[in-house]
Scaffold this active site. Sequence first.
Site, PDB file in Angstrom:
ATOM      1  N   ASP A  45      16.137   4.696  54.489  1.00  0.00           N
ATOM      2  CA  ASP A  45      16.492   6.031  54.977  1.00  0.00           C
ATOM      3  C   ASP A  45      17.830   6.402  54.339  1.00  0.00           C
ATOM      4  OD1 ASP A  45      16.524   8.335  56.452  1.00  0.00           O
ATOM      5  OD2 ASP A  45      16.648   7.367  58.412  1.00  0.00           O
ATOM      6  N   ARG A  74      12.959   8.215  52.370  1.00  0.00           N
ATOM      7  CA  ARG A  74      13.126   9.623  52.717  1.00  0.00           C
ATOM      8  C   ARG A  74      13.452  10.444  51.476  1.00  0.00           C
ATOM      9  NH1 ARG A  74      17.295  11.367  57.329  1.00  0.00           N
ATOM     10  NH2 ARG A  74      18.762  11.143  55.615  1.00  0.00           N
ATOM     11  N   ASP A 133      20.517  15.371  53.068  1.00  0.00           N
ATOM     12  CA  ASP A 133      20.233  15.008  54.454  1.00  0.00           C
ATOM     13  C   ASP A 133      20.505  16.242  55.313  1.00  0.00           C
ATOM     14  OD1 ASP A 133      20.088  13.980  56.978  1.00  0.00           O
ATOM     15  OD2 ASP A 133      21.667  12.477  56.705  1.00  0.00           O
ATOM     16  N   HIS A 154       7.414   8.944  65.632  1.00  0.00           N
ATOM     17  CA  HIS A 154       8.835   8.612  65.589  1.00  0.00           C
ATOM     18  C   HIS A 154       9.576   9.565  66.521  1.00  0.00           C
ATOM     19  CE1 HIS A 154      12.552   7.036  64.247  1.00  0.00           C
ATOM     20  NE2 HIS A 154      12.816   7.855  63.261  1.00  0.00           N
ATOM     21  N   ASP A 212      13.535  14.518  59.120  1.00  0.00           N
ATOM     22  CA  ASP A 212      13.848  14.722  60.535  1.00  0.00           C
ATOM     23  C   ASP A 212      13.363  16.076  61.029  1.00  0.00           C
ATOM     24  OD1 ASP A 212      14.893  12.264  60.259  1.00  0.00           O
ATOM     25  OD2 ASP A 212      16.975  12.915  60.172  1.00  0.00           O
TER      26      ASP A 212
END
Lengths: 469, 926
Positions: free
Chosen positions: B525, B584, B266, B658, B600
């Site tokens: 996610d 993701r 992440d 988004h 992201d």
Amino acid sequence: MTCLHLLLTLVFAVSLGTPVEIQRPRGVPLTKKQFYEEGKPFTCLDGSRTIPFDRVNDDYCDCKDGSDEPGTAACPNGSFHCTNAGYRPMFIPSSRINDGICDCCDTTDEYNSGAKCENTCKELGRKEREVLQKMAEITKEGFLLKQQLIEEAKKGREEKQGKVTDMQENKKQLEEKVEALRTVKEAAEQPEKEAKERHLKAWEEQKAAIRLEKDKAKMAEAFLELDDNSDGFVSVSELQSHAELDPDADGTLTETEVQGLMGGAAQVDTSTFESVWTNIKDKYHSEVSRKEPEEPAPVETPPDEVKEPAVDNDSEPYPEDDISEEDDEDEDDKDDYHEDDDKVRVNIEKELSFDFGPDAEFTYMYSQCYELSTSEYIYRLCPFNRALWGREKNRPENNKYLVMKYEHGTGCWQGPNRSTTVKLTCGKETVVTSTSEPSRCEYLMEFTTPAVCQEPANTEPSPHGHEEL
Amino acid sequence: MAASCDSLLPLVLLLCLSAQAVDRSNFKTCDQSAFCKRQRELKPGQSPYRALLDTLELSNSRLSLQLINDNNKVRLLLELYRLQGNMTRVKINELKPLKPRYEVPDVLLSDPITEALSVVAQDENSLVVSLGGKDQRLILSAQPFRLDIVEGSQVVMSLNSRGLLAFEHLRTRKDTKSESEQAPGQENVEQQTDEDGQIKEDDDKPGMWEETFKSHTDSKPNGPTSISLDFSLPGVEHVYGIPEHADTLKLKNTDGSDPYRLYNLDVFQYELHNPMALYGAVPVLISHSTDRTMGIFWLNAAETWVDISSNTAGKTMFGKILDFVQVSSEAPQTDVRWMSESGIIDVFIMLGPKPADVFTQYASLTGTQSFPPLSALAYHQCRWNYNDQEDVKTVDQGFDEHDIPYDFIWLDIEHADGKRYFTWDPSKFPQPKEMLQGLMDKRRKLVAIVDPHIKVDSGYKIHNEIRSKNFYVKNKDGGDYEGWCWPGNAGYPDFTNPEMRTWWASQFAYDQYEGSMENQYIWNDMNEPSVFNGPEVTMHKDALHGVWEHRDVHNLYGLYVQKATADGLIQRSEGVQRPFVLTRAFFAGSQRYGAVWTGDNAAEWGHLKISIPMCLSLGLVGISFCGADVGGFFKHPSAELLVRWYQAGAYQPFFRAHAHIDTPRREPWLFGPENTALIREAIRQRYALLPYWYQLFYNAHRTGQPVMRPLWVEYPDDFATFSIEDEYLIGKDLLVHPVTDEGATGVTAYLPGKGEVWYDVHTFQKHDGDQSLYIPVTMSSIPVFQRGGSIICRKDRVRRSSSCMENDPYTLYVALGSQGSAEGELYIDDFHTFSFEEAKQFVHRRLSFSANTLSSRNLAPDSQFSTASWIEKIVIFGGSQPSSATLKSADGTESALEFEFDSTLAVLTLRKPGVNAAADWTIVLR
């Protein structure tokens, strides 16, 4: 599939009980009926071409303007007219014909989709008439209240203006007297002058000492606040959470900038904090002075998400704000023993300088606050304390009194400075009816007040419902 | 959303405050990853490994022999398989490991089908194995050990030709009494004996038994376990794949930089053009040259690094056994080296030779793209967060007020009660069914997020059940592993456990997941997994999944989460409805479970640009259903950027806007009427093309061919296409060159194909292939070209959701090639169930135009489906004016069609054939 019903028999005015039958192609409003003449070639309404009449509503788009298919979804830019007897007629994009969703309350848009639509026009019409009636009543009463408000404001204003004039006159007279006496006095007091100056100096020193003491107390308080992890040191990262300290005011407080403020040290203890304090005290915002919700925030709410009442400006320090400077002066003033006629006068003058609406009908809100409690927060609206009349785009200038804007509130972490838009609608009472946060730290409040009630139209409000006839 | 830290511990929050872009120090470089450092210190040279030819065992389809490391006498077992479809599998494991090493389960569809192998020649130092047809042989050299795959007189790939095979065998720790005190790097060399003879231990190197990164210590109870192998690709200059990286389509040389890293992480505000690991990992590399396209699938789920270097053939190519092989010393060569922290070497060599063959080969191993419900291919409106039911309703109405279609509205983490997934915030979403019903009335759908971190809270049913069933991942000491994530302290269900997955799937049943309805779908996610206070924001490698360490399974975790969730959605409908789950994190095989997005990103032009190569890379390795957050997740896009992003996103497979919670609202109508109109038009173009997208996804599901393709896939001989990443093909018939530059007044599009023609889909203008074409653009331009020789079906009646369009008629766009012919397909089914597969309920037709005759014929005569859709219009580009057009129906009736001909553009429009889309028909032009 390709052969659709060409004509629709429309039954009108069911509610009036006098059926009238008018034939026209599906989806055509009465106003355009004359362009669709049964059996005669049809010319697209933009004049671009002429087609046989059997190609009107044949589910194939022949006209660029979509006018040959008022009752089918064939044209991308077409529109369909529903009569909605009992309610309000309307146009819908032709893409909503037979899409399985009931759009017209008279169900005419779903004639071949299998959607089970019910005619709800009567019910909708009834409800709308009720709402309109209620609104008319509110407007009527609200407008009466508004007249009272205007009257009161007028009186109040006259009184205050009188007071200011009196005070100005008084002051002038006093000043003249003072001037006259001073010459006499100066001569007489010359021997005392030196003694007085000594006394004054001592007084100034004492004041300075008091100020220093206060500053130290503030500093100690600030240290404890800053020291998030209570390790007895304030670190770069701890200081960095105070974005208001940003020296170059570019909106971000970088690590380097913080190190600058801290004189290059990675962390400081209570003794070395003094030098840091000198650097930051002018800008530093105490966290304690923020108004917390009265109900404890839910346990899982992260600390930065605790919302402060957005418009509660009376207790919140704002950066670069003249009022916080005034607060400082206030403190000094308290230390002095001056009688403060001037201050009162200035306040009144300030009040008089506000734009309280075309007829000063908003005057009664001055120095008032209005609260709304939700399950999570208490919101407080104090109009005219930092309010600006809204300047919404695409709104005529005479409507500017329907929106208030509060801007440049405290910064949100990673977000904009807090701001609030207040929408005002006519109501008998002055209340905040709802709040929301459509975007992070951008609040929206709905606020009713008689002050925006418009004079009702001369005639009794005629309910909609039959105007399509 | 990423660990953007705004609900973390205050300490973490402060660390993140200064982050304008990725904080690189949070993530390891190769130097900071002990095994990568050790492996990379090993330089090309003579391999210490020797094949023991006398241990050769050959069954019909399996060849095995032992390898010995002459330095430490550790023996390995090499297994070779010839797989159906022109593939070779090479497996290397320790002959007798101290304990079993992890072999990745559940990724391969099944045991691959093998084919016969035979030894065709052997001498004292080599073995020649026939790989079956096409004159393909595998030459095994014993000392030093290497493998060469040759076809005819060409070497197509060599393994261990640079001597970088390295296999850290399992060993016991030397000083077991005081493990924790032993300093790494001690010089003790210990001799150990087992039945195989002498094994000389390697010197201990730093990080073998314990590794510390920032404040995190990895206890490494198994010691060093890493593996590495090199591959040489003579004649190859272009390699692709190994997503996910925010980097160019063509992989770069990593000499002098870090290798490409594959370790699901992440990454907060990731940087562009960087080999750092991102959220997902597919260890598949594709090589391409004008001669051949190949693939290397390195089946390993541990942290993996891939080095790529260009070389010139000849330097390391030849053992003397290969003297008969012709190679020009001038030929380019690419060397690839894979390094993984644990597990075994299990590599699938896909030998092509054409791009489509490699996709077929890979699909036969790991499966194809799941076939999504049609609505999932439409437009998705997302934001962190739509605040409450009222907000959802208002946004829904906003789309209708502005006449913009959309199919899905999304709810991010704030919808759940205190981030307890499977629940609803009681004050913001008190009546979820009412909300879902409202959307259903508009024939629209909703996606709610369900993340795999579970709030540790004894009042939370999901947590209590997982704990009581002992389904949580364990820490190294055997207790439930806990980490910090959105809800605060959280447990992580062990998705590698099939029982856990079954239970998880059962939670999506309508009677379990309160407030859920059939038009609610799911988004997974944070499934890397993201652990805010873990090393590199993920799980500790010494955490335990049953007997296996997290180290072994890390890259697989996200795949399992999505698999279990998709299974849940299938089961809740009793197997009837196709699921839609966005993830993701991903791994090889994730294509079977739904869609992925590029995580992201940010509202920057560079991020818009990179979305193309990122999705192309995923498509090359099986994952077709890819998209990037339209508008950019972080930061606030300008109106121009937002419009351009909608225009680009409308032509990418997964089309979702988004935004981060801290950004101002950006629903399509908030940027003024002009921009609203531009966005509306982009979305409408998407909806009109849905039949084409749907047909391509059906094709991808059946065959494994990617939906979004680099140009070289269709023009493999055109060297000019090999590095193109600012344009791409959708299927093979649409070429898209989105505008991705601020203030652009034109783009230069390369139109491939000598002798081919392309038609601008907006202006119908015809352009020759094999040229770079400058196209002036305005804000409304989306440069898209249809290939001459293709037929594309559209639904030009765009409505407010794709479901509303299901029975609408089709318009056929026939773009004639230079030979005056064209072909295309039309696929129709019920758009949302498995009936197409289970009951063959679909329509699949071949449309072809040649010799002035356009016809529709059935491609699947054993299928059955009746559709209400019909053919409303046929538009033919590049033809001449006929004197008549006659429609012949299946029953033999003939009727004349009206038509119009635009002679300036040579566009012929046939009016209203009116035939059913499933019927046989022919139209003859005279």
